[in-house]
Design a protein around this motif. Structure first.
Motif, short mmCIF file in Angstrom:
data_model
loop_
_atom_site.label_atom_id
_atom_site.label_comp_id
_atom_site.label_asym_id
_atom_site.label_seq_id
_atom_site.Cartn_x
_atom_site.Cartn_y
_atom_site.Cartn_z
N GLY A 134 42.13 43.17 47.42
CA GLY A 134 40.94 43.88 47.01
C GLY A 134 40.17 43.24 45.93
O GLY A 134 38.84 43.16 46.13
N LEU A 135 40.76 43.15 45.02
CA LEU A 135 39.99 42.63 43.62
C LEU A 135 39.74 41.27 43.76
O LEU A 135 38.55 40.97 43.26
CB LEU A 135 41.26 42.88 42.63
N THR A 136 40.55 40.39 44.41
CA THR A 136 39.94 39.03 44.81
C THR A 136 38.68 38.99 45.53
O THR A 136 37.83 38.24 45.08
CB THR A 136 40.95 38.13 45.30
N THR B 196 41.26 28.05 48.77
CA THR B 196 42.36 27.88 47.73
C THR B 196 42.14 28.86 46.38
O THR B 196 43.04 29.88 45.97
CB THR B 196 42.37 26.58 47.13
N ARG B 197 40.90 29.09 45.97
CA ARG B 197 40.83 29.99 44.77
C ARG B 197 41.20 31.55 45.02
O ARG B 197 41.95 31.87 44.26
CB ARG B 197 39.17 29.71 44.37
N PRO B 198 40.67 32.01 46.02
CA PRO B 198 40.85 33.45 46.26
C PRO B 198 42.46 33.71 46.70
O PRO B 198 42.88 34.54 46.20
CB PRO B 198 40.02 33.73 47.65
N LEU B 199 42.91 32.72 47.57
CA LEU B 199 44.15 32.80 47.89
C LEU B 199 45.22 32.91 46.68
O LEU B 199 46.04 33.54 46.53
CB LEU B 199 44.38 31.73 48.68
N THR B 200 45.10 31.76 45.84
CA THR B 200 46.18 31.89 44.75
C THR B 200 45.73 32.71 43.95
O THR B 200 46.73 33.28 42.97
CB THR B 200 45.87 30.45 44.10
N LEU B 201 44.55 33.34 43.69
CA LEU B 201 44.36 34.32 42.86
C LEU B 201 44.80 35.57 43.01
O LEU B 201 45.54 36.23 42.36
CB LEU B 201 42.60 34.64 42.61
N ALA B 202 44.98 36.02 44.49
CA ALA B 202 45.53 37.12 44.96
C ALA B 202 47.04 37.00 44.84
O ALA B 202 47.86 37.84 44.35
CB ALA B 202 44.91 37.69 46.36
N LEU B 203 47.36 36.06 45.39
CA LEU B 203 49.06 35.87 45.66
C LEU B 203 49.68 35.68 44.15
O LEU B 203 51.08 36.17 43.91
CB LEU B 203 49.31 34.54 46.40
N LEU C 209 50.27 39.41 30.73
CA LEU C 209 49.79 38.07 31.10
C LEU C 209 49.00 37.94 32.49
O LEU C 209 47.98 37.29 32.35
CB LEU C 209 50.89 37.08 30.93
N GLN C 210 49.64 38.69 33.10
CA GLN C 210 49.15 38.60 34.78
C GLN C 210 47.57 39.22 34.68
O GLN C 210 46.84 38.63 35.54
CB GLN C 210 49.96 39.08 35.91
N ALA C 211 47.44 40.32 34.11
CA ALA C 211 46.22 40.91 33.97
C ALA C 211 45.19 40.01 33.21
O ALA C 211 43.91 39.77 33.57
CB ALA C 211 46.10 42.22 33.31
N TYR C 212 45.72 39.49 32.18
CA TYR C 212 44.92 38.37 31.32
C TYR C 212 44.40 37.14 32.07
O TYR C 212 43.26 36.77 32.37
CB TYR C 212 45.55 38.10 30.22
N VAL C 213 45.57 36.55 33.10
CA VAL C 213 45.49 35.20 33.58
C VAL C 213 44.15 35.70 34.94
O VAL C 213 43.09 34.79 35.22
CB VAL C 213 46.69 34.87 34.15
N PHE C 214 44.56 36.72 35.51
CA PHE C 214 43.29 37.19 36.55
C PHE C 214 42.08 37.17 36.23
O PHE C 214 41.15 36.71 36.57
CB PHE C 214 43.89 38.45 37.23
N THR C 215 41.93 37.93 35.03
CA THR C 215 40.49 37.88 34.53
C THR C 215 40.09 36.78 34.07
O THR C 215 38.73 36.53 34.01
CB THR C 215 40.50 39.26 33.42
N LEU C 216 40.92 35.84 33.24
CA LEU C 216 40.51 34.61 32.72
C LEU C 216 39.96 33.84 33.91
O LEU C 216 38.83 33.04 33.71
CB LEU C 216 41.53 34.04 32.01
#
Length: 273
Positions: A139-141, A190-197, A252-259
């Protein structure tokens, strides 16, 4: 999955002489609270925790900003530090100093929302990271997906110009269709898939690991075998150490997702991808 709830589920069958449910399985993450009347859907424990996290964020921001002053108090100072981290450390660095400001509220909200929901995995009595359910990262992705494509289309002015901007300049004509195909796969799949997974996988695996050590130690302790009871102690100690490590991973995961979300927006705004 709450470690406390899981432990209770393990001890009761053992007390009755039945087989335990250890080690935990992905099926243990399904925790419905009640069925939604007239539908086949359920309101689940992760949904409740996400609602609680949303209320906590709303109250926190309201309490620390309702009387904002030039000389901030402790609460306002803390909020400003988190905001400045999202504003300067993520949005401005990844998007650029000219165009980053309109996206700061979105990226700041994304960061604190993911972080608090991640921390639900180690904070009693919740102990249940909502992002360990793949639907929430998806959903966020989707939000990020819509924002950066919409920004790119508005910047370029048309779908043709937007897609054409994915191709580096100077390419031979014969190779452009192949590069465009790869870019389309990258941008739209690829981008949305990897971002969510990435977010889901780290939260799921980390929480499963904590449950194995903490509940596994309880399982060993309840055997009442002196040797196994002794092994339970280092298992719990390691579980505590892993909890501290998991807190770092959650940040880190919150940071990486937002970054990454900010980098995708920045790429969509760039003259050339």
């Amino acid at each position: 999955m709450s470690a406390t709830m899981t432990a209770a589920g393990l001890v009761l069958p053992m007390a009755e002489g039945e087989s335990s449910h250890f080690p935990p399985t992905p099926g243990d993450f399904w925790q419905p609270l009640f069925a939604i009347p007239g539908t086949e859907y359920y309101f689940t424990r992760p949904m409740l925790l996400m609602a609680i996290a949303t209320v906590i964020l709303m109250v926190w921001l309201w309490l620390t900003t309702r009387q904002a002053a030039l000389v901030p108090g402790k609460g306002q100072w803390l909020t400003e530090q988190v905001y400045n981290f999202g504003r300067n450390g993520i949005a401005r660095d990844m998007i650029g100093s000219k165009e980053f400001m309109p996206f700061v509220p979105f990226l700041f909200s994304l960061f604190v929302f993911i972080l608090l929901n991640n921390l639900m995995g180690i904070v009693p009595p919740f102990q249940n990271p909502t992002m360990a359910r793949v639907a929430f990262p998806i959903g966020l992705t989707l939000l990020v997906y819509v924002v950066y494509h919409w920004v790119g289309l508005r910047k370029k002015g048309s779908i043709g110009a937007y897609l054409g901007g994915m191709l580096p300049s100077g390419l031979p004509g014969w190779i452009k269709p192949f590069i465009l195909l790869l870019e389309l796969i990258t941008f739209f799949i690829t981008r949305p898939l990897t971002l969510a997974l990435r977010l889901f996988g780290n939260m799921f695996a980390g929480h499963m690991l904590l449950v194995v050590f903490i509940v596994g130690g309880w399982y060993l302790f309840k055997t009442y075998d002196p040797g196994l009871m002794l092994v339970a102690i280092p298992a719990w100690i390691l579980g505590v150490a892993l909890t501290a490590f998991e807190a770092l991973v959650q940040f880190l995961q919150a940071y990486v997702f937002t970054l990454l979300a900010a980098s995708y927006i920045g790429g969509a705004l760039a003259d050339e991808h």
